[in-house]
Scaffold this motif. Structure first.
Motif, PDB file in Angstrom:
ATOM      1  N   THR A  50       4.591  -5.166 -11.580  1.00  0.00           N
ATOM      2  CA  THR A  50       4.148  -5.072 -10.191  1.00  0.00           C
ATOM      3  C   THR A  50       3.993  -6.472  -9.617  1.00  0.00           C
ATOM      4  OG1 THR A  50       3.028  -2.933 -10.376  1.00  0.00           O
ATOM      5  CG2 THR A  50       2.233  -4.433  -8.670  1.00  0.00           C
ATOM      6  N   ASP A  51       4.565  -6.672  -8.435  1.00  0.00           N
ATOM      7  CA  ASP A  51       4.488  -7.955  -7.757  1.00  0.00           C
ATOM      8  C   ASP A  51       3.128  -8.080  -7.071  1.00  0.00           C
ATOM      9  OD1 ASP A  51       4.818 -10.255  -6.322  1.00  0.00           O
ATOM     10  OD2 ASP A  51       6.645  -9.630  -5.282  1.00  0.00           O
ATOM     11  N   GLY A  52       2.356  -9.098  -7.464  1.00  0.00           N
ATOM     12  CA  GLY A  52       1.042  -9.290  -6.872  1.00  0.00           C
ATOM     13  C   GLY A  52       1.083  -9.633  -5.404  1.00  0.00           C
ATOM     14  N   HIS A  53       2.220 -10.115  -4.896  1.00  0.00           N
ATOM     15  CA  HIS A  53       2.319 -10.494  -3.491  1.00  0.00           C
ATOM     16  C   HIS A  53       2.352  -9.282  -2.564  1.00  0.00           C
ATOM     17  CE1 HIS A  53       4.219 -13.771  -5.843  1.00  0.00           C
ATOM     18  NE2 HIS A  53       3.592 -14.557  -5.001  1.00  0.00           N
ATOM     19  N   ARG A  54       2.543  -8.084  -3.114  1.00  0.00           N
ATOM     20  CA  ARG A  54       2.661  -6.881  -2.279  1.00  0.00           C
ATOM     21  C   ARG A  54       1.355  -6.097  -2.206  1.00  0.00           C
ATOM     22  NH1 ARG A  54       8.049  -5.691  -1.087  1.00  0.00           N
ATOM     23  NH2 ARG A  54       9.242  -7.625  -1.373  1.00  0.00           N
ATOM     24  N   THR A  55       0.279  -6.631  -2.743  1.00  0.00           N
ATOM     25  CA  THR A  55      -0.974  -5.897  -2.743  1.00  0.00           C
ATOM     26  C   THR A  55      -1.546  -5.776  -1.334  1.00  0.00           C
ATOM     27  OG1 THR A  55      -3.197  -5.804  -3.686  1.00  0.00           O
ATOM     28  CG2 THR A  55      -2.336  -7.974  -3.161  1.00  0.00           C
ATOM     29  N   THR A  56      -2.224  -4.676  -1.068  1.00  0.00           N
ATOM     30  CA  THR A  56      -2.939  -4.488   0.203  1.00  0.00           C
ATOM     31  C   THR A  56      -4.393  -4.104  -0.020  1.00  0.00           C
ATOM     32  OG1 THR A  56      -2.229  -2.166   0.350  1.00  0.00           O
ATOM     33  CG2 THR A  56      -0.847  -3.813   1.450  1.00  0.00           C
ATOM     34  N   GLU A  57      -4.833  -4.017  -1.274  1.00  0.00           N
ATOM     35  CA  GLU A  57      -6.224  -3.678  -1.569  1.00  0.00           C
ATOM     36  C   GLU A  57      -7.010  -4.975  -1.751  1.00  0.00           C
ATOM     37  OE1 GLU A  57      -7.722  -0.142  -2.094  1.00  0.00           O
ATOM     38  OE2 GLU A  57      -6.204  -0.437  -0.531  1.00  0.00           O
ATOM     39  N   ILE A  58      -7.867  -5.284  -0.806  1.00  0.00           N
ATOM     40  CA  ILE A  58      -8.545  -6.576  -0.788  1.00  0.00           C
ATOM     41  C   ILE A  58     -10.029  -6.368  -0.537  1.00  0.00           C
ATOM     42  CG2 ILE A  58      -8.706  -8.800   0.404  1.00  0.00           C
ATOM     43  CD1 ILE A  58      -5.704  -8.462   1.041  1.00  0.00           C
ATOM     44  N   ASP A  59     -10.835  -6.944  -1.396  1.00  0.00           N
ATOM     45  CA  ASP A  59     -12.292  -6.875  -1.291  1.00  0.00           C
ATOM     46  C   ASP A  59     -12.825  -8.301  -1.190  1.00  0.00           C
ATOM     47  OD1 ASP A  59     -14.949  -6.221  -1.324  1.00  0.00           O
ATOM     48  OD2 ASP A  59     -15.000  -5.562  -3.407  1.00  0.00           O
ATOM     49  N   GLY A  60     -13.031  -8.776   0.023  1.00  0.00           N
ATOM     50  CA  GLY A  60     -13.440 -10.155   0.222  1.00  0.00           C
ATOM     51  C   GLY A  60     -12.337 -11.106  -0.206  1.00  0.00           C
ATOM     52  N   VAL A  61     -12.608 -11.916  -1.232  1.00  0.00           N
ATOM     53  CA  VAL A  61     -11.593 -12.851  -1.725  1.00  0.00           C
ATOM     54  C   VAL A  61     -10.895 -12.320  -2.978  1.00  0.00           C
ATOM     55  CG1 VAL A  61     -12.790 -14.837  -0.758  1.00  0.00           C
ATOM     56  CG2 VAL A  61     -13.274 -14.133  -3.104  1.00  0.00           C
ATOM     57  N   TRP A  62     -11.204 -11.093  -3.371  1.00  0.00           N
ATOM     58  CA  TRP A  62     -10.589 -10.503  -4.556  1.00  0.00           C
ATOM     59  C   TRP A  62      -9.531  -9.486  -4.135  1.00  0.00           C
ATOM     60  CZ3 TRP A  62     -11.741 -12.054  -9.542  1.00  0.00           C
ATOM     61  CH2 TRP A  62     -12.840 -12.882  -9.688  1.00  0.00           C
ATOM     62  N   VAL A  63      -8.396  -9.538  -4.791  1.00  0.00           N
ATOM     63  CA  VAL A  63      -7.303  -8.616  -4.482  1.00  0.00           C
ATOM     64  C   VAL A  63      -7.014  -7.749  -5.718  1.00  0.00           C
ATOM     65  CG1 VAL A  63      -6.298 -10.199  -2.811  1.00  0.00           C
ATOM     66  CG2 VAL A  63      -5.488 -10.257  -5.151  1.00  0.00           C
ATOM     67  N   ARG A  64      -6.714  -6.503  -5.455  1.00  0.00           N
ATOM     68  CA  ARG A  64      -6.475  -5.550  -6.539  1.00  0.00           C
ATOM     69  C   ARG A  64      -4.981  -5.424  -6.799  1.00  0.00           C
ATOM     70  NH1 ARG A  64      -5.963   0.258  -7.359  1.00  0.00           N
ATOM     71  NH2 ARG A  64      -7.238   0.938  -9.139  1.00  0.00           N
ATOM     72  N   VAL A  65      -4.607  -5.567  -8.067  1.00  0.00           N
ATOM     73  CA  VAL A  65      -3.222  -5.392  -8.489  1.00  0.00           C
ATOM     74  C   VAL A  65      -3.194  -4.260  -9.499  1.00  0.00           C
ATOM     75  CG1 VAL A  65      -1.184  -6.488  -9.480  1.00  0.00           C
ATOM     76  CG2 VAL A  65      -2.815  -7.854  -8.157  1.00  0.00           C
ATOM     77  N   ALA A  66      -2.306  -3.297  -9.280  1.00  0.00           N
ATOM     78  CA  ALA A  66      -2.258  -2.115 -10.146  1.00  0.00           C
ATOM     79  C   ALA A  66      -0.826  -1.815 -10.568  1.00  0.00           C
ATOM     80  CB  ALA A  66      -2.855  -0.908  -9.430  1.00  0.00           C
ATOM     81  N   VAL A  67      -0.684  -1.360 -11.819  1.00  0.00           N
ATOM     82  CA  VAL A  67       0.619  -0.963 -12.358  1.00  0.00           C
ATOM     83  C   VAL A  67       0.524   0.490 -12.804  1.00  0.00           C
ATOM     84  CG1 VAL A  67       2.389  -1.402 -14.089  1.00  0.00           C
ATOM     85  CG2 VAL A  67       1.062  -3.314 -13.163  1.00  0.00           C
TER      86      VAL A  67
END
Length: 775
Positions: free
Chosen positions: A698-715
């Motif tokens: 999974t490409d981390g650049h395509r994430t849209t789940e963002i909590d403040g300065v933390w971004v969620r990456v899921a496979v």
């Protein structure tokens, strides 16, 4: 220069102008006849350049561009709008001249004018090398129209001014002739500073090229005019310092990405310098010399003739290494001193354009200490001076061959090599300019794009609605490009339509297509697409409660985008594009309270597992919270995984939580989004014994789940039968991650943090009642 020579010189300049104008008239008659009608590139960076320039001219002033990144806007240096040109258009527009609506035509004509001026500048350089007028006219045209910058026409409008680099070189030549006389120092500094306000790469290219001349002069044999070199160094550096100071004074943003992608990717190479990239020459070349494809940023092709002359000169130099000193000295004198210095300087610059020395392992760690220099990530563009120097040297070399033949009274019919080489040169120049002309010919429709009436606005009026009721436009599919952190490309249709509607209405976009934007602002914008479990703090920064105008094109919509559409009220529906009214309250609504109450009610009914986990099914789950990690910058609690080096970091390597389960799983983690480098990619591998049976990325650049300065990456994965080992790795540099969770898709996982927060699948829900926790 006596009167007859001066007359011939000016006649040569006129001839260059006439020939260049004829070539452009033959290649671009449609643009010259209807300059407002044609996009040189009706998509991507080309369309964005037209849009940003026009929007600024219509609606903005000063150094602020408000067309994107609403409500923040952007410093007008960073969008691809050619600040100097946009500023002039905006000023004229405010004075009452309707120039903004002619942005396409003005931009197109300026680009063609720059191409026309290029042979003129080359002609001036060739004449200073004392080449004949007629020969200088011919070679100036050939060098000018073979320029690699012509291939930027449309794709990168701000880079498609081929006259600027040779003009800066001409200034350098004049400086070297009289290094203690200030007029040409001043001309160079003013010119390079102005080119920086078209595109900063020109400013850097001129400064680095002059500094390369200083270095060559400093190491050559003979007395060192240190004061002259000091003047030249100051001339090179002062425009850079002034430009940097201007940015510091006008740009309040402090969190632009410090390590943009591409520094050791967008480089030149021998293929880009010496092999043709355009058809039909490319096919012919690869038929005889099979070579790999040439990347776009590597292209600074000097032509077959330029390549051949360099090879011949190199062989000649190698032969003279065996000769006595006097003969070698005679060889050096066969090339004018200033041209020879420029050749060496261009060679130094092309080494930098190829990433040398940073491509070598010993020097690559130095990249982290290059500071603002890393912002010039497309190093291949610094090979452009090399093109002009090499082709000028080739012109001089062939001229000497012709003189030799004439002195020995060898007729052209007996030795027609130079005319044949010039014919090849001319053919490649014609291919170079005609390739872009064919692309531009397919870019019609710009006039209707810019001018009212806009059909969507007409339909809005029919239902008694006005764009004045809205504060911004949100395009779907959504795009947010340029930060090197998040890359959401949207679609050609959504970009095309939202630019058009934004120009017609003056409404800014809730999307972004600019270089090096604020990382925190990008995260806030992308968070608008996050699930209802996450807040949308950007909405609190809006200046009013007016709704958002949602613009939707039908193809390529993600689940998050479809959810947003479901929150909106339809206004206008067409097969190509639809408009919706999206209230801020609907977009900002969350389900955290509902999920919190659900979790509180379920908590006593769920069996407690190791690490305090509770799950809604009996299936296996795993949480790696890195609580024992030495790095304490955790997300929900102290402790997180940190790896500063660029490598494949192993985050988990062990058994599947439930080996017998072959259902769908999700492997997720939270990554800190404000680290100095990109978001990389997350990989999950499955093994049976030592054999890998599945590999998901999974490409981390395509994430849209963002909590403040933390971004969620899921496979998402499906566990293969017989899997004995699961490996989770992350490919990135400067990696800070936390809360790795492996769970079945149909299973919700709850746990509590040390400060009493209830967490669902990694999402914070709120404070957990102590009375329930004690049960």
């Amino acid at each position: 220069m006596n009167l007859s020579r001066r007359t011939a010189h000016w006649a040569g300049m006129l001839a260059v102008t006439v020939i260049g104008a004829v070539v452009l008239a033959v290649q671009f008659p449609f643009v010259l006849a209807h300059p407002d009608e044609y996009f040189f590139q009706p998509a991507g960076d080309g369309l964005q350049s037209y849009y940003a320039t026009a929007y600024y001219a219509f609606y903005d002033k000063g150094t602020h561009f408000s067309g994107m990144n609403y409500p923040y806007g952007e410093n007008f240096t960073y969008p691809n709008l050619q600040p100097l040109i946009a500023w002039v258009l905006g000023m004229l527009q405010r004075w009452g001249l309707p120039v903004a609506i002619h942005t396409v035509g003005i931009t197109n004509l300026l680009a063609l004018l720059a191409i026309l001026l290029t042979p003129l500048v080359i002609y001036l350089i060739l004449r200073r090398l004392r080449l004949s007028v007629g020969y200088s006219v011919l070679l100036a045209v050939l060098i000018g129209f073979l320029s690699p910058q012509i291939q930027r026409l449309g794709d990168h409008m701000s880079l498609s001014y081929p006259c600027l680099v040779p003009w800066l070189w001409y200034c350098i030549l004049r400086i070297m002739e009289a290094p203690r006389r200030w007029p040409w120092h001043v001309v160079f500094m003013v010119s390079s500073l102005l080119t920086g306000f078209v595109m900063a790469y020109f400013l850097a290219c001129g400064a680095f090229f002059l500094l390369a001349h200083v270095l060559v002069l400093a190491v050559q044999k003979g007395p060192k005019p240190w004061r002259d070199l000091a003047y030249m160094t100051l001339t090179a550096l002062l425009p850079l310092i002034l430009f940097r100071g201007w940015l510091w004074f006008t740009d309040p943003t402090t969190d632009r990405p410090p390590n943009p992608y591409g520094f050791l990717v967008y480089m030149t190479n021998p293929r880009g310098l010496f092999t043709p990239a355009l058809e039909p020459m490319r096919t012919l070349w690869t038929y005889f010399f099979p070579t790999k494809e040439i990347s776009y940023e590597a292209m600074s092709y000097v032509g077959l003739v330029g390549t051949g002359v360099l090879v011949a000169a190199l062989l000649r130099a190698l032969r003279h290494l065996r000769l006595r000193h006097k003969q070698a000295l005679a060889l050096r004198r066969s090339t004018p001193h200033d041209l020879r210095i420029s050749l060496w300087a261009g060679g130094l610059l092309v080494l930098f354009a190829a990433g040398i020395p940073f491509i070598f392992s010993w020097f690559s760690p130095l990249i982290d200490y290059l500071g603002p220099l890393k912002q010039f990530r497309a190093l291949g563009r610094f090979a452009w001076p090399f093109y002009y120097v090499v082709t000028t040297y080739a012109a001089y070399y062939l001229y000497q061959v012709l003189r030799y033949q004439r002195q020995r009274r060898v007729t052209l019919l007996a030795a027609p090599w130079v005319p044949l080489l010039l014919l090849v040169w001319g053919g490649e120049a014609w291919i170079n300019i005609s390739t872009r002309a064919k692309i531009a010919e397919g870019g019609g429709g710009a006039r209707s794009y810019f001018r009212p009436p806009h059909p969507l606005l007409q339909q809005l009026e029919q239902i008694n609605r006005s764009t004045a009721e809205f504060q911004a436009i949100l395009p779907l599919p959504y795009f947010n490009n340029g930060s090197d952190k998040i890359f959401l490309p949207g679609s050609h249709e959504s970009i095309y339509e939202v630019h058009k509607l934004s120009l017609a209405t003056g409404l800014p976009q809730l999307s972004s297509y600019v270089s090096r934007p604020s990382v925190s602002q990008v995260l806030e914008h992308v968070q608008l697409l996050s699930s209802p479990l996450l807040p949308k703090p950007l909405l609190q920064r809006f200046p009013s409660q007016k709704p958002i105008l949602l613009l939707v094109t039908p193809n390529g919509l993600s689940e998050a985008e479809q959810r947003i559409i479901a929150l909106a009220k339809p206004l206008v529906q067409t097969p190509q594009v639809s408009l919706y009214e999206l209230p801020l309250a609907a977009l900002g609504a969350t389900t955290t309270q509902q999920e919190l109450q659900r979790g509180i009610s379920l908590w006593p009914t769920l069996t407690e597992r190791p690490n305090g986990l509770r799950a809604t099914t009996g299936k296996g789950v795993l949480l790696q919270d890195f609580a024992q990690s030495s790095d304490r910058r955790g997300r929900l609690a102290p402790g997180a995984f940190y790896e500063p080096a660029e490598k494949f970091s192993v985050l988990y390597d062990g058994p599947v939580p439930a080996p017998a389960d072959t259902g769908k799983y999700e492997v997720s983690l939270w990554m800190h989004g404000m680290m100095d480098h990109s978001f990389g990619n997350m990989q999950v591998k499955q093994y049976i014994g030592n054999d890998m049976v599945d590999h998901q990325v999974t490409d981390g650049h395509r994430t849209t789940e963002i909590d403040g300065v933390w971004v969620r990456v899921a496979v998402p994965i499906r566990v293969r039968p017989g899997t004995t080992r699961l490996e989770v790795i992350y490919d990135n540099k400067d990696l800070l991650v936390d809360d790795l969770l492996i769970r079945p898709i149909d299973t919700d996982v709850y746990w509590r943090t040390a400060d009493g927060q209830l967490v669902l699948n990694g999402y914070r829900l709120g404070q957990f009642p102590q009375s329930v926790a004690s049960k």
